[in-house]
Design a protein around this motif. Sequence first.
Motif, short mmCIF file in Angstrom:
data_model
loop_
_atom_site.label_atom_id
_atom_site.label_comp_id
_atom_site.label_asym_id
_atom_site.label_seq_id
_atom_site.Cartn_x
_atom_site.Cartn_y
_atom_site.Cartn_z
N UNK A 215 9.49 7.52 28.24
CA UNK A 215 10.34 8.40 29.05
C UNK A 215 11.81 8.03 28.87
N UNK A 216 12.69 8.92 29.31
CA UNK A 216 14.13 8.64 29.28
C UNK A 216 14.64 8.54 30.72
N UNK A 217 15.34 7.45 31.01
CA UNK A 217 15.95 7.26 32.33
C UNK A 217 17.37 7.83 32.30
N UNK A 218 17.70 8.64 33.29
CA UNK A 218 19.11 9.02 33.46
C UNK A 218 19.59 8.23 34.67
N UNK A 219 20.39 7.20 34.39
CA UNK A 219 20.79 6.24 35.41
C UNK A 219 22.17 6.62 35.93
N UNK A 220 22.25 6.91 37.20
CA UNK A 220 23.52 7.32 37.81
C UNK A 220 24.14 6.09 38.47
N UNK A 221 25.26 5.64 37.89
CA UNK A 221 25.90 4.42 38.40
C UNK A 221 27.25 4.73 39.05
N UNK A 222 27.33 5.90 39.70
CA UNK A 222 28.60 6.34 40.29
C UNK A 222 29.18 5.35 41.30
N UNK A 223 28.33 4.48 41.85
CA UNK A 223 28.81 3.52 42.87
C UNK A 223 28.77 2.08 42.38
N UNK A 234 25.01 -2.00 35.71
CA UNK A 234 24.70 -1.02 34.66
C UNK A 234 23.25 -1.22 34.25
N UNK A 235 22.59 -0.12 33.91
CA UNK A 235 21.19 -0.23 33.44
C UNK A 235 21.15 -1.00 32.12
N UNK A 236 22.28 -1.00 31.39
CA UNK A 236 22.27 -1.67 30.09
C UNK A 236 22.31 -3.19 30.20
N UNK A 237 22.38 -3.70 31.44
CA UNK A 237 22.21 -5.14 31.63
C UNK A 237 20.75 -5.54 31.46
N UNK A 238 19.86 -4.54 31.45
CA UNK A 238 18.43 -4.83 31.34
C UNK A 238 18.04 -4.77 29.85
N UNK A 239 17.43 -5.84 29.33
CA UNK A 239 17.06 -5.83 27.92
C UNK A 239 16.18 -4.62 27.58
N UNK A 240 16.49 -3.99 26.46
CA UNK A 240 15.69 -2.85 26.01
C UNK A 240 16.13 -1.51 26.57
N UNK A 241 17.06 -1.52 27.53
CA UNK A 241 17.44 -0.25 28.19
C UNK A 241 18.09 0.74 27.22
N UNK A 242 18.77 0.21 26.21
CA UNK A 242 19.46 1.13 25.29
C UNK A 242 18.50 2.08 24.58
N UNK A 243 17.23 1.70 24.48
CA UNK A 243 16.25 2.57 23.80
C UNK A 243 15.64 3.61 24.73
N UNK A 244 15.90 3.46 26.05
CA UNK A 244 15.26 4.38 27.00
C UNK A 244 16.20 4.97 28.05
N UNK A 245 17.50 4.66 27.98
CA UNK A 245 18.33 5.11 29.10
C UNK A 245 19.68 5.70 28.69
N UNK A 246 20.10 6.62 29.55
CA UNK A 246 21.44 7.21 29.51
C UNK A 246 22.07 6.78 30.83
N UNK A 247 23.38 6.53 30.83
CA UNK A 247 24.02 6.17 32.10
C UNK A 247 25.20 7.10 32.35
#
Length: 409
Positions: A215-223, A234-247
Motif C-alpha cells: 500500500x501507499x501511505x499519504x502522511x500528513x505532517x501539517x503539524x 516525518x514518516x521518512x524517519x522510519x526505515x523503509x518509508x521512502x518505498x511506501x510513503x508520500x508526505x
Amino acid sequence: MSYKTKVSRNGNIAKLQAGYLFPEIGRRKAAHMLKYPDAQVISLGIGDTTEPIPEVITSAMAKRALGLSTIEGYTGYGAEQGEKQLRAQLASTFYSNLGIEEDDIFVSDGAKSDISRLQVLFGSNVTMAVQDPSYPAYVDSSVIIGQTGEFQKDIEKFGNIEYMKCTPENDFFPDLSKVSRTDIIFFCSPNNPTGSAASREQLTKLVNFAKDNGSIIIYDSAYAMYVSGDTPKSIFEIPGAKEVAIETASFSKYAGFTGVRLGWTVVPKELKYSDGFPVAKDFNRIVCTGFNGASNIAQAGGLACLSPEGLQAMHEVVGFYKENTKIIVDTFTSLGFTVYGGIHAPYVWVHFPGRSSWDVFSEILEKTHVVTTPGSGFGPAGEGFVRVSAFGHRNNVLEACRRFKELYK
Ligand SMILES: Cc1ncc(COP(=O)(O)O)c(C=O)c1O
C-alpha cells in the motif's frame, strides 16, 4: 421557474453529506451572531491561525513583491515544482539525513490542494483507508474523485472506505490486525482533530503494514513542528518509508500562512507502482497539468521562514500556540474532564462521554458564545468529543476558558 442547463450533476459530489464541516460551523456561528448581536463570540473552532506573521518573513515577501515592479526583479511563471532554492532549503531543513533530496519535493499552494492533487493522481479505482476521526478533506476528496460508495446513514460512513478507528482505547493508533488492505492509507500525525502524535514504534508498525500489503501511505505532517521530544516529525524517519510513503506538509500553522498559501509534498523517487513506474513522475505530470507553481511572493516568504531568523520566529509562533493549548488543557482538566492531545498539537480533544458532539457544540456556543468543533464532524469515532483549537489571541483563549469554567463548574 428559473432557467436550468441540460448538464447533470456530478453524482460523486452529490454523495457528499450536509457540506464540508467547517463551512457548516461557519453557518452556525453566523446564525448565533444574528441571534445574539451583542455577544462577544470567540472562535476556537475551525483551526485558523490568528497571530501576525513574523516581520522577517513578511519583509522578504514585501521585497519580492516590490521587486516585481522592476525589470531586474520581475519573474513570471516559475517551475511548477517550486523554486530550486526553496526545494533545496526544505530538503536540508526538514529532511537532512533522511535521504530526501531537493527533486523529491514539490512546492505547492498548501497541503489541502495537494491532498486533492494526490486523489487525482491515484484516480477513482483505488481503495483508501483513513483514521477515524480525521481531517475531513481526505474522505471528501475521495468521495469527489469517485473512490467510494454511498453514504450509509446508519453507520455514518461512506461505502468502500476503510475507517481506522482511533480512540483512547487504542491510544489513538489503529489496531492494524483489524484493518483491511487498501491501496492508499491516509495518516495524519500529529493528528487533526485528536491532537495525538504516533510514536516511532507505532509508525514503524504502519510502514511495515503498508509494505506487507503493497500500500501507499499519504502522511500528513501539517503539524510536525508542534512535536517535541523523540516523537517522529516525518514518516521518512522510519526505515523503509521512502518505498511506501508520500508526505504532505505546510507552512500554514508554523508561520501563519493560512492566507499566504504555501506547502509542499514529498514523493520519493524510491516509491513505485506495481509495474515499477515511479509515482513521482506521474505526480510531476499532475502538478504540471493542473498547477502553475506556488506564488513567487509566497515562495520568497517560505525561503525567509527557513532562514535561521525565520526558523526561530516560527518556533516562537508554534510555542505561543502551545502555551494556549496548555491553558485549555489545564482548564478542562481542572473541571474534571478527560482530555487528549494538546502536547504535540494545537488541538485539545475533550471527552463528553455519552453525549452527542453536536449537542455539546451547541451547548457551549449557546451558553458561552465560544465556537468549538463537534468531534463527530471528523468521523463516527469522534462522537462524544469536542475539539478545542488553540489558535487564538491569548486574551480570547483566557476569556473562553473563564467562560468554560463558569459553564462547567
Ligand atoms: C491535517 C491538515 N492537513 C492539511 C491542512 C491544510 O493545510 P493548508 O493550509 O496547507 O492547505 C490542515 C488545515 O487545517 C490540516 O489540519
